[in-house]
Enzyme design. Structure first.
Site, PDB file in Angstrom:
ATOM      1  N   HIS A   1      50.848   4.902  14.310  1.00 22.94           N
ATOM      2  CA  HIS A   1      49.980   4.345  13.260  1.00 22.94           C
ATOM      3  C   HIS A   1      48.679   3.779  13.808  1.00 22.94           C
ATOM      4  O   HIS A   1      47.781   3.452  13.038  1.00 22.94           O
ATOM      5  CB  HIS A   1      50.731   3.247  12.503  1.00 22.94           C
ATOM      6  CG  HIS A   1      51.855   3.778  11.662  1.00 22.94           C
ATOM      7  ND1 HIS A   1      51.802   3.834  10.289  1.00 22.94           N
ATOM      8  CD2 HIS A   1      53.045   4.314  12.005  1.00 22.94           C
ATOM      9  CE1 HIS A   1      52.917   4.363   9.823  1.00 22.94           C
ATOM     10  NE2 HIS A   1      53.703   4.661  10.853  1.00 22.94           N
TER      11      HIS A   1
ATOM     12  N   ASP B   1      40.386   0.609  14.739  1.00 21.62           N
ATOM     13  CA  ASP B   1      41.510   0.592  13.806  1.00 21.62           C
ATOM     14  C   ASP B   1      42.059   2.013  13.695  1.00 21.62           C
ATOM     15  O   ASP B   1      41.265   2.962  13.607  1.00 21.62           O
ATOM     16  CB  ASP B   1      41.017   0.128  12.417  1.00 21.62           C
ATOM     17  CG  ASP B   1      42.079  -0.638  11.644  1.00 21.62           C
ATOM     18  OD1 ASP B   1      43.268  -0.323  11.838  1.00 21.62           O
ATOM     19  OD2 ASP B   1      41.713  -1.516  10.851  1.00 21.62           O
TER      20      ASP B   1
HETATM   21  O1  F6P Z   1      49.285  -1.305  12.252  1.00 18.90           O
HETATM   22  C1  F6P Z   1      50.411  -1.423  13.018  1.00 18.90           C
HETATM   23  C2  F6P Z   1      51.413  -2.434  12.463  1.00 18.90           C
HETATM   24  O2  F6P Z   1      52.534  -2.463  13.291  1.00 18.90           O
HETATM   25  C3  F6P Z   1      51.822  -2.139  11.038  1.00 18.90           C
HETATM   26  O3  F6P Z   1      52.821  -1.173  10.966  1.00 18.90           O
HETATM   27  C4  F6P Z   1      52.228  -3.488  10.545  1.00 18.90           C
HETATM   28  O4  F6P Z   1      52.158  -3.610   9.164  1.00 18.90           O
HETATM   29  C5  F6P Z   1      51.229  -4.396  11.225  1.00 18.90           C
HETATM   30  O5  F6P Z   1      50.850  -3.729  12.413  1.00 18.90           O
HETATM   31  C6  F6P Z   1      51.762  -5.792  11.488  1.00 18.90           C
HETATM   32  O6  F6P Z   1      52.775  -5.687  12.401  1.00 18.90           O
HETATM   33  P1  F6P Z   1      53.817  -6.790  12.824  1.00 18.90           P
HETATM   34  O7  F6P Z   1      53.618  -8.003  11.970  1.00 18.90           O
HETATM   35  O8  F6P Z   1      55.156  -6.168  12.631  1.00 18.90           O
HETATM   36  O9  F6P Z   1      53.530  -7.044  14.268  1.00 18.90           O
END
Ligand code: F6P
Length: 476
Positions: free
Chosen positions: A172, A381
């Site tokens: 992602h 990003d």
């Molecule tokens: O963008 C990567 C990501 O892991 C998303 O999948 C997630 O919504 C966001 O960052 C926040 O991630 P976390 O709070 O699980 O570290």
């Protein structure tokens, strides 16, 4: 836990398994004071819900709390297979290797990545645990889809445990170029981990290009077009699948009576300003918040924006609050906002409204629907879904999107006002240009943006990836 959850009734083996760091549920306290699970509001969860239902899928992930031993259970349409993380795993695997090594390294090194051997060992150990859980719940010949940078070793471990499975992986976040990735002491291990998958998906074309180059350089393997030739005869494919949002869902939400009421109240509470500039981000150093706030500070100080008529609302949702860089960033932002507001505010009209909080989707849709200029200026990003949500909510076909060239979304949203967030003067002039554009100009751009987003929504993303994966499975 008092909830409608029930243990998984049958053999617990599914033909479709999704593996992600987090489960698609959050804990909430209901009106009676009971702790219950609620389905998380994120786009990935919404998109995969029909896929999970159709294939009787199981989601493997962490509950979000330390040391929690949970048996598999069912919540709404999701079979859930929790993976336990100890407090030490969270510190070393999640906060450490995932979010203080990989996260900054993969985001162009905008903060210094830290390399610690004990973080790596924890990452390896936890990835193996996720793979074991996935292997335990996957039926014979099942399809398993592994998500994101926290779990890059899972495809290889899973393949070793279950050679019958078809495995997909999607990243992602950005995948960095050779010069950055090669800093990683465990670079070959990570590439090998990913090559356990039959299909590896990235957000933008730079991902496959960078990955294939690394495969050749560090593993000395042959590649042709999107295919890697492995010594065991497997031929993993490496492709681009730009993720998106539930565009129609956001448009419906933004036009609901509840959202309209919320939006009206929001504007009133802001004093019905002439123009609202809006930023919505996790509080993360990749999001370019310091550069953005500095730009607004200078615009207000120079009188280009007028605190009597213009307001910049920045929603910064709390994130990774135990990671040192995030703590430091929060202090810097709050000092900066305090200074600017102190210097420029009129009584009762702070030019910057800083909200360190998360808001439900309805509130976000309402804010998007009245923001004259949406400001999305990350330093790097993978995609950025906020800008797509904004566009989906502009059912009136107006509003202006100022978007960083360094967000994956900029490759699709060419009609946005594109900026280089490191170029302060460029960003300031583009913010003014977007704010002062004619209604006609804004509509022309917004129509093109909306067409792109409605034609390429999250369902199309999931369908395309899973259809390709099924095809490669046939070809195996
Ligand atoms: O963008 C990567 C990501 O892991 C998303 O999948 C997630 O919504 C966001 O960052 C926040 O991630 P976390 O709070 O699980 O570290």
């Amino acid at each position: 836990m008092a909830d409608s959850n029930s243990p998984i009734a049958d053999s617990g083996r599914s033909p479709f398994v999704l593996v992600a760091n987090r489960l698609p549920v959050d804990r909430k306290v209901d009106d009676q004071g009971n702790q219950v699970w609620r389905t998380s509001p994120g786009g990935l969860v919404t998109a995969l819900e029909p896929v999970m239902r159709q294939h009787d899928g199981t989601w493997v992930g962490w509950s979000g709390s330390p040391d929690e031993e949970l048996a598999p259970f069912t919540h709404e349409h999701f079979h859930l297979a929790p993976v336990k993380l100890s407090a030490a795993d969270i510190e070393l695997y999640y906060e450490g290797f995932s979010n203080a090594t990989l996260w900054p390294l993969y985001h162009d090194g905008v903060a210094f990545p830290q390399f610690h051997r004990d973080w790596w060992q924890a990452y390896d150990r936890v990835n193996r645990r996720f793979a074991e859980q996935a292997a335990a719940v996957a039926a014979e010949d099942a399809v398993v889809w592994v998500q994101d940078y926290q779990l890059q070793l899972v495809p290889q471990y899973l393949r070793e445990l279950r050679p019958d499975l078809t495995i997909g992986f999607f990243l992602h976040i950005p995948f960095p170029p050779d010069e950055l990735f090669s800093q990683l002491p465990w670079r070959s291990e990570i590439i090998r981990g990913l090559l356990g998958a039959d299909l590896i998906g990235f957000q933008t074309p730079a991902g496959p290009a960078n990955f294939l180059r690394l495969v050749r350089r560090h593993l000395h393997l042959r590649t042709r077009s999107d295919t890697v030739f492995l010594p065991d005869g497997r031929l993993p494919k490496v492709r681009t699948y730009p993720i998106s949002i539930d565009a129609q869902g956001f448009a419906d939400l933004a036009t609901s009576d509840e959202a309209r009421d919320y939006a009206k109240k929001f504007c009133e509470e802001l004093g019905n300003p002439r123009r609202i500039f809006l930023g919505v981000d996790r509080l993360d150093y990749t999001k370019g918040l310091i550069h953005r706030i500095r730009a607004f500070g200078e615009l207000f100080e120079a009188g280009d924006l007028d605190p009597d008529h213009d307001v910049f609302v920045q929603v910064a949702s709390p994130s990774r609050e135990n990671v040192a860089e995030y703590v430091k960033l929060r202090d810097e932002i709050e000092l900066m906002v305090g200074r600017i507001n102190g210097d420029v505010s009129r009584i009762g009209r702070p030019p910057i409204l800083y909200l360190h909080s998360s808001y439900p989707r309805l509130a976000m849709a309402a804010m998007y629907s009245v923001a004259d200029v949406m400001v999305v200026t990350p330093l790097r990003d993978g995609m950025n879904l906020v800008c797509k949500e904004y566009v989906a909510c502009r059912t009136d076909q107006t509003g202006a999107l100022v978007l960083s060239e360094f967000a994956g979304a900029a490759e699709e949203l060419r009609q946005a006002y594109l900026v280089n967030p490191y170029d302060l003067n460029g960003m300031k002039s583009t913010l003014l240009r977007a704010a002062n554009a004619s209604r006609r100009e804004k509509q022309r751009r917004m129509r093109a943006l909306r067409k792109q987003i409605f034609e390429h929504d999250i369902n199309r993303w999931a369908d395309t990836f899973l259809t390709d994966l099924a095809q490669f499975r046939e070809a195996r």
